[in-house]
Design an enzyme around this catalytic site. Structure first.
Site, PDB file in Angstrom:
ATOM      1  N   LYS A 207      39.980  87.850  10.639  1.00 52.90           N
ATOM      2  CA  LYS A 207      39.389  87.929  11.970  1.00 52.90           C
ATOM      3  C   LYS A 207      39.911  89.188  12.646  1.00 52.90           C
ATOM      4  CE  LYS A 207      38.916  85.495  16.320  1.00 52.90           C
ATOM      5  NZ  LYS A 207      39.065  84.214  17.016  1.00 52.90           N
ATOM      6  N   ARG A 217      33.680  84.900  25.149  1.00 55.20           N
ATOM      7  CA  ARG A 217      34.757  84.652  26.114  1.00 55.20           C
ATOM      8  C   ARG A 217      34.182  84.263  27.462  1.00 55.20           C
ATOM      9  NH1 ARG A 217      38.609  89.674  24.008  1.00 55.20           N
ATOM     10  NH2 ARG A 217      38.957  88.772  21.953  1.00 55.20           N
ATOM     11  N   GLU A 246      45.146  88.593   3.805  1.00 60.73           N
ATOM     12  CA  GLU A 246      45.024  87.454   4.718  1.00 60.73           C
ATOM     13  C   GLU A 246      44.307  86.283   4.033  1.00 60.73           C
ATOM     14  OE1 GLU A 246      46.082  86.609   7.610  1.00 60.73           O
ATOM     15  OE2 GLU A 246      46.736  88.435   8.627  1.00 60.73           O
ATOM     16  N   LYS A 261      35.086  87.669  10.154  1.00 61.92           N
ATOM     17  CA  LYS A 261      34.560  87.685  11.518  1.00 61.92           C
ATOM     18  C   LYS A 261      35.000  88.936  12.244  1.00 61.92           C
ATOM     19  CE  LYS A 261      34.988  84.974  15.652  1.00 61.92           C
ATOM     20  NZ  LYS A 261      35.868  84.118  16.366  1.00 61.92           N
TER      21      LYS A 261
HETATM   22  C1  PBG Z   1      38.795  81.923  19.862  1.00 59.31           C
HETATM   23  C2  PBG Z   1      37.525  82.370  19.245  1.00 59.31           C
HETATM   24  C3  PBG Z   1      36.808  83.536  19.553  1.00 59.31           C
HETATM   25  C4  PBG Z   1      35.613  83.452  18.848  1.00 59.31           C
HETATM   26  C5  PBG Z   1      35.642  82.272  18.102  1.00 59.31           C
HETATM   27  N1  PBG Z   1      36.841  81.622  18.348  1.00 59.31           N
HETATM   28  C6  PBG Z   1      37.102  84.630  20.516  1.00 59.31           C
HETATM   29  C7  PBG Z   1      38.338  85.426  20.380  1.00 59.31           C
HETATM   30  O1  PBG Z   1      39.049  85.383  19.376  1.00 59.31           O
HETATM   31  O2  PBG Z   1      38.643  86.135  21.336  1.00 59.31           O
HETATM   32  C8  PBG Z   1      34.501  84.457  18.940  1.00 59.31           C
HETATM   33  C9  PBG Z   1      33.134  83.966  18.576  1.00 59.31           C
HETATM   34  C10 PBG Z   1      32.010  84.807  19.086  1.00 59.31           C
HETATM   35  O3  PBG Z   1      32.200  85.899  19.663  1.00 59.31           O
HETATM   36  O4  PBG Z   1      30.846  84.369  18.921  1.00 59.31           O
HETATM   37  N2  PBG Z   1      39.933  81.960  19.128  1.00 59.31           N
END
Ligand code: PBG
Length: 337
Positions: A207, A217, A246, A261
């Site tokens: 990620k 967010r 990872e 992601k």
């Molecule tokens: C939180 C999380 C995030 C997303 C999924 N889980 C945001 C972040 O890490 O700031 C993002 C998903 C999206 O943008 O569609 N841990």
């Protein structure tokens, strides 16, 4: 009038013409290398308190936060369209967010109530529970914060409790999205110790610290709280060898499946992971990617429907086993017909 343009001498091709396979629809169908099916699509949903409540997300036109009762209807529609699983994210009421993120393991929190209600009403669909503190903490970080530092091991201790609460509520898959070290092993051990050997872990393994999470967010209400960035735990977008480390680490720790992601800007990472590992790999077409397609479509810059299809297909070509996408329901229906 038919033109008679002069031909180039093509004998250098020795008869090898790649357009031959593309001449007709039947031939293109015959040589097609990948498929996109409803079962490839996982639907992320945002849950809010209330009854018969839905709220708009300004930066994600067409996506709404839903109260639990409406989410049950959504789950039925998803099941009927052939979607295998939902990924649920809570928009925790402001007064329940705190520095220690304790709401994350309240067995009666919004997330747990959503999980148990949907599990009971629509047992045929898989439920993926996000585990991270940003949805419960007052400062929008995925971990506990002390003097500006994101604490690792203390955060893992809270996440373990959060994952157990979710498993008790009926989560089928625990999906840690925080990028703390060691959280997969810790969650696996705790699940096993409590009799949840059957609960899977889908780890957000690779990620990246990305600007493409902006609309998400807003959706979960963490964006305006966040100071700084997430670069001490989420990955540097300059790296892909590190993504393989990872992923390898999470597999060793007991992840059943892994995720890359964001999605479209990281297709190379999906492909590298596919070539290196045999675990199921999921791609997350994140909120910012959704917003780009919607807004470019609305502006008339691209054909929106075609862009949705092409963007999702790219994940299959890159080697993903499935895709988390806000287009899941719409596309499962389109593909099913
Ligand atoms: C939180 C999380 C995030 C997303 C999924 N889980 C945001 C972040 O890490 O700031 C993002 C998903 C999206 O943008 O569609 N841990």
């Amino acid at each position: 009038m038919t033109q008679n343009w002069p031909k180039h001498d093509m004998s250098f091709l020795s008869g090898r013409r790649l357009r031959r396979l593309r001449q007709s629809a039947w031939s293109r169908a015959m040589v097609r290398e990948t498929e996109l099916l409803p079962r490839d699509l996982i639907w992320p949903l945002f849950v809010i308190e209330g009854q018969n409540e839905k709220t708009q997300i300004r930066t994600m036109p067409g996506v709404e936060r839903l109260s639990i009762d409406l989410m049950v209807d959504a789950a039925r529609q998803a099941r009927d369209a052939g979607i295998p699983a939902l990924a649920i994210f809570p928009n925790t009421p402001d007064d329940l967010r705190s520095e220690n993120g304790a709401e994350a393991y309240n067995p009666d929190n919004l997330m747990c109530r959503a999980l148990s209600t949907i599990k009971q009403a629509v047992p045929e669909i898989g439920l993926i529970a996000d585990v991270a503190l940003d949805e419960y903490s007052s400062d929008g970080q995925d971990g506990l914060v002390r003097d500006g530092e994101i604490l690792n091991d203390e955060t893992v201790a809270v996440m373990v409790k959060s994952a157990l609460a979710q498993a008790r509520a009926g989560a089928d898959i625990i999906a840690p999205s925080d990028m703390m070290d060691g959280r997969v092993a810790a969650i696996r051990a705790a699940l096993d110790a409590e009799g949840f050997e059957h609960v899977q872990i889908m780890s957000y393994s690779a990620k990246y610290a990305s600007c493409f999470y902006g609309p998400f967010r807003e959706a979960v209400g963490s964006g305006s709280r966040l100071k700084g960035d997430k670069r001490t735990y989420q990955m540097d977008y300059a790296n892909s060898d590190e993504a393989l480390r990872e992923i390898e680490q999470d597999i060793v720790e007991g992840a059943d499946s892994v995720m890359v992601k964001p999605g479209m800007p990281y297709l190379d990472v999906i492909r590298r992971a596919r070539d290196a590992f045999s675990v199921p790999i999921y791609a997350y077409q994140v909120s910012g990617e959704y917003a780009m397609i919607e807004m470019a479509g609305a502006a008339g810059a691209i054909n929106r429907d075609a862009a949705v299809l092409e963007s999702l297909w790219a994940f299959k070509r890159a080697g993903a086993n499935g895709i988390l996408t806000y287009y899941a329901l719409e596309m499962a229906r389109r593909l099913g017909n």
